[in-house]
Motif scaffolding. Structure first.
Motif: not given
Length: 166
Positions: A135-145
């Protein structure tokens, strides 16, 4: 009981081994720092109560309280206060509360906190956890794994907030 099996002339118990301290930087939120201080005060009060007992034959509870105090003092000494309000709310950072939706449509709110404050039941996770790292560093709307033991899961970032109770 035979007195032959009772050690009366030995000094107090040797200190219990210290609790393990994490090798990671001890990041804390303001709420987490206060919780550590409160835990230390409670441990000190418990030790005072134990020492005030009239029957002090069992020294193990006192040794455990002393060990807990050493641990909490070490955690407070190494604490690095990070105020989540200092970070932009546009990018997930330490102390932020993040709403995510998984590939099954389930929404969950997670909060990245210090290790001593982390609690899975409250959805508070340590910054070293696989989920917090994703999650860290992600922005609104991003998809993370999120790499989980059960397999990777895609999460969409729906909201990034600074908790009111930090």
């Amino acid at each position: 009981m035979s007195r032959a099996f009772v050690k009366e002339d030995t000094p107090d118990l040797a200190p219990l081994p210290d609790l393990p301290v994490s090798p990671h930087p001890n990041l804390v939120t303001p709420r987490g720092l206060q919780a550590l201080r409160d835990r230390l005060a409670a441990a000190q009060a418990r030790l005072a109560d134990l020492r005030a007992r009239s029957d002090r034959l069992d020294k193990l509870p006192e040794a455990a309280a002393e060990r807990d105090i050493r641990y909490l003092e070490a955690r407070l000494k190494s604490a690095i206060l990070v105020d989540p309000r200092a970070h932009s709310g546009n990018v997930v950072a330490f102390g932020h509360r993040v709403t995510v939706e998984d590939d099954q449509g389930r929404r969950t709110v997670w909060e990245i906190t210090g290790e001593d404050e982390a609690d899975a039941h409250l959805h508070r996770i340590a910054p070293q956890s696989p989920l917090a790292r994703a999650l860290t560093g992600a922005e609104l709307g991003d998809l993370v794994t999120w790499q989980r033991p059960a397999g990777a899961t895609e999460l969409e970032i729906l909201a990034i907030e600074v908790p009111d109770d930090t």
